[in-house]
Design a protein around this motif. Sequence first.
Motif, PDB file in Angstrom:
ATOM      1  N   TYR A 124       0.847  -1.187   0.000  1.00 31.88           N
ATOM      2  CA  TYR A 124       0.000   0.000   0.000  1.00 31.88           C
ATOM      3  C   TYR A 124       0.883   1.239   0.000  1.00 31.88           C
ATOM      4  O   TYR A 124       1.676   1.431   0.927  1.00 31.88           O
ATOM      5  N   GLU A 125       0.783   2.045  -1.039  1.00 28.95           N
ATOM      6  CA  GLU A 125       1.494   3.321  -1.049  1.00 28.95           C
ATOM      7  C   GLU A 125       0.563   4.388  -0.488  1.00 28.95           C
ATOM      8  O   GLU A 125      -0.579   4.528  -0.929  1.00 28.95           O
ATOM      9  N   VAL A 126       1.060   5.134   0.488  1.00 28.49           N
ATOM     10  CA  VAL A 126       0.259   6.191   1.111  1.00 28.49           C
ATOM     11  C   VAL A 126       0.947   7.531   0.893  1.00 28.49           C
ATOM     12  O   VAL A 126       2.182   7.631   0.910  1.00 28.49           O
ATOM     13  N   ASP A 127       0.143   8.558   0.686  1.00 25.84           N
ATOM     14  CA  ASP A 127       0.699   9.875   0.368  1.00 25.84           C
ATOM     15  C   ASP A 127      -0.233  10.949   0.896  1.00 25.84           C
ATOM     16  O   ASP A 127      -1.465  10.847   0.773  1.00 25.84           O
ATOM     17  N   ARG A 128       0.359  11.957   1.488  1.00 30.39           N
ATOM     18  CA  ARG A 128      -0.420  13.078   2.027  1.00 30.39           C
ATOM     19  C   ARG A 128       0.319  14.380   1.727  1.00 30.39           C
ATOM     20  O   ARG A 128       1.481  14.556   2.120  1.00 30.39           O
ATOM     21  N   ARG A 129      -0.357  15.279   1.036  1.00 27.71           N
ATOM     22  CA  ARG A 129       0.232  16.570   0.677  1.00 27.71           C
ATOM     23  C   ARG A 129      -0.510  17.676   1.413  1.00 27.71           C
ATOM     24  O   ARG A 129      -1.748  17.725   1.378  1.00 27.71           O
ATOM     25  N   ILE A 130       0.267  18.568   2.051  1.00 27.54           N
ATOM     26  CA  ILE A 130      -0.324  19.656   2.841  1.00 27.54           C
ATOM     27  C   ILE A 130       0.194  20.997   2.320  1.00 27.54           C
ATOM     28  O   ILE A 130       1.409  21.273   2.389  1.00 27.54           O
ATOM     29  N   PRO A 131      -0.675  21.815   1.754  1.00 25.93           N
ATOM     30  CA  PRO A 131      -0.233  23.135   1.261  1.00 25.93           C
ATOM     31  C   PRO A 131       0.196  24.043   2.415  1.00 25.93           C
ATOM     32  O   PRO A 131      -0.264  23.892   3.554  1.00 25.93           O
ATOM     33  N   ALA A 132       1.076  24.972   2.112  1.00 26.68           N
ATOM     34  CA  ALA A 132       1.526  25.934   3.122  1.00 26.68           C
ATOM     35  C   ALA A 132       0.336  26.688   3.698  1.00 26.68           C
ATOM     36  O   ALA A 132      -0.571  27.097   2.976  1.00 26.68           O
ATOM     37  N   GLY A 133       0.330  26.854   5.020  1.00 23.11           N
ATOM     38  CA  GLY A 133      -0.731  27.581   5.699  1.00 23.11           C
ATOM     39  C   GLY A 133      -1.896  26.719   6.144  1.00 23.11           C
ATOM     40  O   GLY A 133      -2.758  27.186   6.889  1.00 23.11           O
ATOM     41  N   GLU A 134      -1.939  25.448   5.720  1.00 22.07           N
ATOM     42  CA  GLU A 134      -3.074  24.585   6.075  1.00 22.07           C
ATOM     43  C   GLU A 134      -2.851  23.941   7.442  1.00 22.07           C
ATOM     44  O   GLU A 134      -1.750  23.552   7.798  1.00 22.07           O
ATOM     45  N   GLU A 135      -3.947  23.823   8.201  1.00 22.84           N
ATOM     46  CA  GLU A 135      -3.902  23.127   9.481  1.00 22.84           C
ATOM     47  C   GLU A 135      -4.119  21.631   9.237  1.00 22.84           C
ATOM     48  O   GLU A 135      -4.932  21.242   8.417  1.00 22.84           O
ATOM     49  N   PHE A 136      -3.392  20.803   9.973  1.00 25.75           N
ATOM     50  CA  PHE A 136      -3.536  19.355   9.839  1.00 25.75           C
ATOM     51  C   PHE A 136      -3.078  18.709  11.143  1.00 25.75           C
ATOM     52  O   PHE A 136      -2.531  19.379  12.033  1.00 25.75           O
ATOM     53  N   SER A 137      -3.296  17.422  11.261  1.00 23.13           N
ATOM     54  CA  SER A 137      -2.873  16.715  12.470  1.00 23.13           C
ATOM     55  C   SER A 137      -2.052  15.495  12.097  1.00 23.13           C
ATOM     56  O   SER A 137      -2.268  14.870  11.058  1.00 23.13           O
ATOM     57  N   VAL A 138      -1.106  15.189  12.962  1.00 24.30           N
ATOM     58  CA  VAL A 138      -0.287  13.980  12.838  1.00 24.30           C
ATOM     59  C   VAL A 138      -0.194  13.355  14.215  1.00 24.30           C
ATOM     60  O   VAL A 138       0.167  14.037  15.187  1.00 24.30           O
ATOM     61  N   ASN A 139      -0.551  12.086  14.297  1.00 28.53           N
ATOM     62  CA  ASN A 139      -0.499  11.364  15.566  1.00 28.53           C
ATOM     63  C   ASN A 139      -1.315  12.071  16.650  1.00 28.53           C
ATOM     64  O   ASN A 139      -0.957  12.060  17.829  1.00 28.53           O
ATOM     65  N   GLY A 140      -2.386  12.724  16.229  1.00 30.50           N
ATOM     66  CA  GLY A 140      -3.264  13.413  17.176  1.00 30.50           C
ATOM     67  C   GLY A 140      -2.802  14.789  17.587  1.00 30.50           C
ATOM     68  O   GLY A 140      -3.447  15.432  18.425  1.00 30.50           O
ATOM     69  N   VAL A 141      -1.690  15.263  17.012  1.00 31.31           N
ATOM     70  CA  VAL A 141      -1.168  16.591  17.332  1.00 31.31           C
ATOM     71  C   VAL A 141      -1.474  17.530  16.170  1.00 31.31           C
ATOM     72  O   VAL A 141      -1.213  17.195  15.007  1.00 31.31           O
ATOM     73  N   ASP A 142      -1.999  18.725  16.478  1.00 29.38           N
ATOM     74  CA  ASP A 142      -2.369  19.701  15.444  1.00 29.38           C
ATOM     75  C   ASP A 142      -1.156  20.546  15.049  1.00 29.38           C
ATOM     76  O   ASP A 142      -0.420  21.043  15.909  1.00 29.38           O
ATOM     77  N   PHE A 143      -0.980  20.685  13.720  1.00 29.62           N
ATOM     78  CA  PHE A 143       0.118  21.485  13.176  1.00 29.62           C
ATOM     79  C   PHE A 143      -0.432  22.483  12.166  1.00 29.62           C
ATOM     80  O   PHE A 143      -1.555  22.341  11.672  1.00 29.62           O
ATOM     81  N   VAL A 144       0.409  23.464  11.833  1.00 33.66           N
ATOM     82  CA  VAL A 144       0.166  24.386  10.728  1.00 33.66           C
ATOM     83  C   VAL A 144       1.376  24.306   9.809  1.00 33.66           C
ATOM     84  O   VAL A 144       2.525  24.480  10.266  1.00 33.66           O
ATOM     85  N   ALA A 145       1.156  24.019   8.515  1.00 34.64           N
ATOM     86  CA  ALA A 145       2.260  23.904   7.565  1.00 34.64           C
ATOM     87  C   ALA A 145       2.835  25.283   7.270  1.00 34.64           C
ATOM     88  O   ALA A 145       2.104  26.205   6.902  1.00 34.64           O
ATOM     89  N   THR A 146       4.152  25.439   7.443  1.00 29.49           N
ATOM     90  CA  THR A 146       4.813  26.710   7.129  1.00 29.49           C
ATOM     91  C   THR A 146       5.424  26.686   5.726  1.00 29.49           C
ATOM     92  O   THR A 146       5.961  27.694   5.264  1.00 29.49           O
ATOM     93  N   SER A 147       5.355  25.536   5.072  1.00 32.20           N
ATOM     94  CA  SER A 147       5.737  25.404   3.665  1.00 32.20           C
ATOM     95  C   SER A 147       4.931  24.235   3.111  1.00 32.20           C
ATOM     96  O   SER A 147       4.282  23.488   3.852  1.00 32.20           O
TER      97      SER A 147
END
Length: 244
Positions: A124-147
């Motif tokens: 299974y190939e998995v892929d996740r793309r996050i544009p700069a400025g978007e909020e997202f979570s990893v392992n239950g922790v919320d982040f904001v992409a700076t790039s």
Amino acid sequence: MKSLHKILAISVLATAAGSAMAADQTVVTDEGVSTFSFFKPAAVRAEVGTTGYGGAISWSANPYVGVTLGYNGGDISWSDDLSINGSKYDLDMDNNLTYLNAEIRPWANWFYVAAGVGYIDNDYEVDRRIPAGEEFSVNGVDFVATSDSRINGKLSYKNNIAPYVGIGFSPAITDRWGIFGEVGAFYNGNPRVNLTATGTAIPDPDSGVIADFNDQVQREEEDIRNDNEYEWLPVAKLGVSFRF
């Protein structure tokens, strides 16, 4: 002990007699009395489902018990994404599954219980793309992409021999053609997994959490390796069959 042997022998003979009665019917023809068999022991089928597409061959010893050997493969998937710890990844599947099942029909009709084993070699190939400025979570922790950021990697069930249980139905349409459906699961153990992060991200200022983006990606990878949620490989498939 001798009594037990006698009881077992009588039970086997009774089952065989019952199978013969269920399988055959006496009919009167112009030439006289003959027997017509409804029971056709050999069958082939085409199938498609969550483990790919393919086919199988079946042989029934009697209307109650049969065995099926089949193969499912290909890059078919019923969903374009995979949720891992609440994170959505794009999914690309490469299925490679060979299985051998015993099928038990308690009432010698369209319902059956399947139990067997599979050789699983799925990627299974998995892929996740996050544009700069978007909020997202990893392992239950919320982040904001700076790039522009990305998490990608592979999950695989390699060279695994896995037990299987399932239930199914296979009603006949004609005396030779039929349809079938089956649901079940392989107990496969945890997959091999690797995830790689690129780009930069900071914890969501509103969360008050101090965390590192790359570190949380590695923690998520470790969770997948150890979480029993991923030990089971679900199966759901449909198909058509032809009896000889």
